[in-house]
Design an enzyme around this catalytic site. Structure first.
Site: not given
Ligand code: BES
Ligand code: ZN
Ligand code: ZN
Length: 508
Positions: A284, A358
């Site tokens: 990230k 997921r």
């Molecule tokens: N934990 C994150 C989702 C999240 C985002 C929680 C912002 C709280 C605040 C999750 O694991 C994630 O990183 N999701 C990605 C998925 C994508 C790579 C398909 C996302 O939502 O960007």
């Molecule tokens: Zn994630």
């Protein structure tokens, strides 16, 4: 905070601050409030008139009682308009939330004014004495919550005792039960808040497992902890794949609450338990990673729930599952393009290591289907940034394979005052999850609807068991103060789940 119920009238209540709730309906105030005004020689009505007090939700007016009441100060709090018309259930839910918010605002303010003892009188309305007392206690405990254990200088203003006034003797037994339930529900939500607010260097998978074991011991619950090797042996390749980049050992936590007598239903409650989400090798950005200690808010809700269950004893068998791990980049981390096999046999190509939730939930759902055989399953997960785009920070997304279950979850959320909105599991979006080399990809090749796509992915692991998924990425944590709590973790879904399980008592 000590909680007490008294049958005293507001005019007799002894406290640093006497809180009086007031509806904005223009009608004559409740007799007990008229009595307070009379004892004060009309000061109450004069102050409200001169301040043009409209009883808007959370509006507050206060003054010294000048020795004319046993209470030192009087604080009037607005409840907003009284609900009229529409279905009774909607009205009840709205009234309960008004009382929660008013109690929260009033007790917060009284605390900030230095009150250590507070007495609250909320005028009778459409709510039963139990519902009203429960709402007052929930509002007071949630509203005054603080996470200050790491601060050298703590705010010294603390409410020592809260007294709920129920002058009508017919309401006493109900109000006493409301007090008890309000405390249990709010304490469960506050435990969840604590766990989410704690940083990721404290709350590791091992910490969650230890905490689960304390809760299990205290409540006489069943507990199974599976280690990395156990999970691998059981075929949880999707979960173990996420965990392989971390030095912190993963812990798969399985809590069981079994009621005395015949259980009406068997339910699995599953929480996403990523104790820190760096994104993995698909790292990230700094901004995106900043708050990722909250990626275990679903797991924390499971633990809050299981702290409460032995005290509430619903006639439902409840299983709590948490596939806890960090998601870290390292020499051993899962790579984009890797293929893993989940417990139900499906293979998954890793399109993005940041779509890890997921994957862990896929194996938790498969485990539930295979080893628990529940009547229905509910999961809570800070799953997608997309749900924040779709619904913002005020609503959790609900996606469900079963309309009846969805309706019961939404109605429970409404009763608890936790806002949720259903999103459709649109079949056609499933195409985007196709992979050339595995049964599924963990991300979609198509743009948009990220929250729905994630749910469609997870549905592949539910084997037709009725299932509801709550995406709480937007609601688990707040950057600004809310009516029922400060900045930080919200404890969202705990009270919805308690309502959902409690209202199941009458079913089947
Ligand atoms: N934990 C994150 C989702 C999240 C985002 C929680 C912002 C709280 C605040 C999750 O694991 C994630 O990183 N999701 C990605 C998925 C994508 C790579 C398909 C996302 O939502 O960007
Ligand atoms: Zn994630
Ligand atoms: Zn995540």
């Amino acid at each position: 905070m000590d909680l007490a119920l008294e049958t005293r009238k507001p005019t007799q209540a002894r406290a640093d601050v006497l809180v009086l709730g007031r509806y904005a309906d223009g009608s004559r105030p409740h007799a007990e409030i008229v009595a307070v005004d009379r004892a004060l020689d009309g000061l109450l009505s004069r102050v409200l008139a001169s301040e043009k007090f409209e009883a808007k939700p959370g509006q507050i007016s206060y003054f010294h009682s000048g020795g004319k009441l046993p209470a030192e100060r009087v604080l009037v709090v607005g409840l907003g308009p009284h609900r009229r018309g529409g279905p009774a259930i909607t009205r009840t839910h709205a009234d309960a939330e008004s009382v929660r918010r008013a109690a929260s605002a009033a007790v917060r303010r009284a605390r900030d004014l230095g009150a250590a003892t507070i007495a609250v009188f909320m005028p009778p309305d459409g709510l039963s004495p139990r519902e009203r007392a429960q709402a007052v206690v929930e509002g007071a405990l949630l509203g005054t919550y603080r996470f200050d254990k790491y601060l050298k200088e703590k705010n010294g203003k603390v409410v020592r005792s809260l007294t709920v006034l129920e002058p009508d003797r017919r309401g006493v037994a109900g109000a006493r039960e409301g007090l008890r339930l309000g405390r249990i529900w709010a304490e469960a939500a506050c435990l969840t808040r604590d766990l989410v607010n704690e940083p990721a260097n404290v709350v590791t998978p091992t910490f969650l497992a230890r905490h689960a074991s304390e809760i299990a011991q205290e409540g006489g619950l069943g507990l199974k902890i599976l280690e990395r090797a156990d999970c691998a042996k059981m075929g949880m390749g999707a979960y173990v794949g996420v965990a392989q980049g971390s030095e912190e050992p993963p812990k798969f936590i399985h809590l069981t609450y079994t009621p005395k007598g015949r259980a009406r239903r068997r339910v699995a409650i599953i929480g996403k338990g990523i104790t820190f989400d760096s994104g993995g090798l698909d790292l990230k950005t700094a901004d995106g990673m900043l708050r990722m200690k909250d990626d275990m808010a679903g797991a924390a809700a499971v633990l809050g729930l299981f702290q409460a269950l032995p005290r509430l004893k619903p006639p439902v068998e409840v299983h709590g599952l948490i596939a806890a791990t960090e998601n870290m980049p390292s020499g051993t981390a899962q790579r984009p393009g890797d293929i893993v096999r989940a417990m139900n046999g499906l293979t998954v190509e890793i399109g993005n290591t940041d779509a890890e939730g997921r994957l862990t939930l896929a194996d938790a759902l498969s485990y539930a289907v295979k080893h628990i055989e529940p009547d229905e399953m509910v999961d809570m997960a800070t799953l997608t940034g997309a749900v924040v785009i779709a619904l913002g920070q005020g609503l959790s997304g609900v996606m469900a394979s079963d309309d009846g279950l969805a309706a019961r979850v939404l109605s429970a959320a409404d009763a608890a005052g936790e806002r949720m909105w259903r999103l459709p599991l649109h079949e056609e979006y499933k195409d985007g999850l196709k992979s050339d080399v595995a049964d599924l990809n963990n991300i979609s090749s198509q743009r948009g609807a990220g929250a729905i796509v994630a749910a469609l992915f997870m549905r592949e692991f539910t084997s037709g068991v009725p299932w509801a998924h709550l995406d709480i990425a937007g609601t688990a944590f707040t950057e600004r103060e809310l009516p029922l709590g400060p900045k930080g973790a919200t404890g969202v879904t705990v009270r919805t789940l308690l309502e959902y399980l409690s209202s199941m008592s009458g079913r089947r």
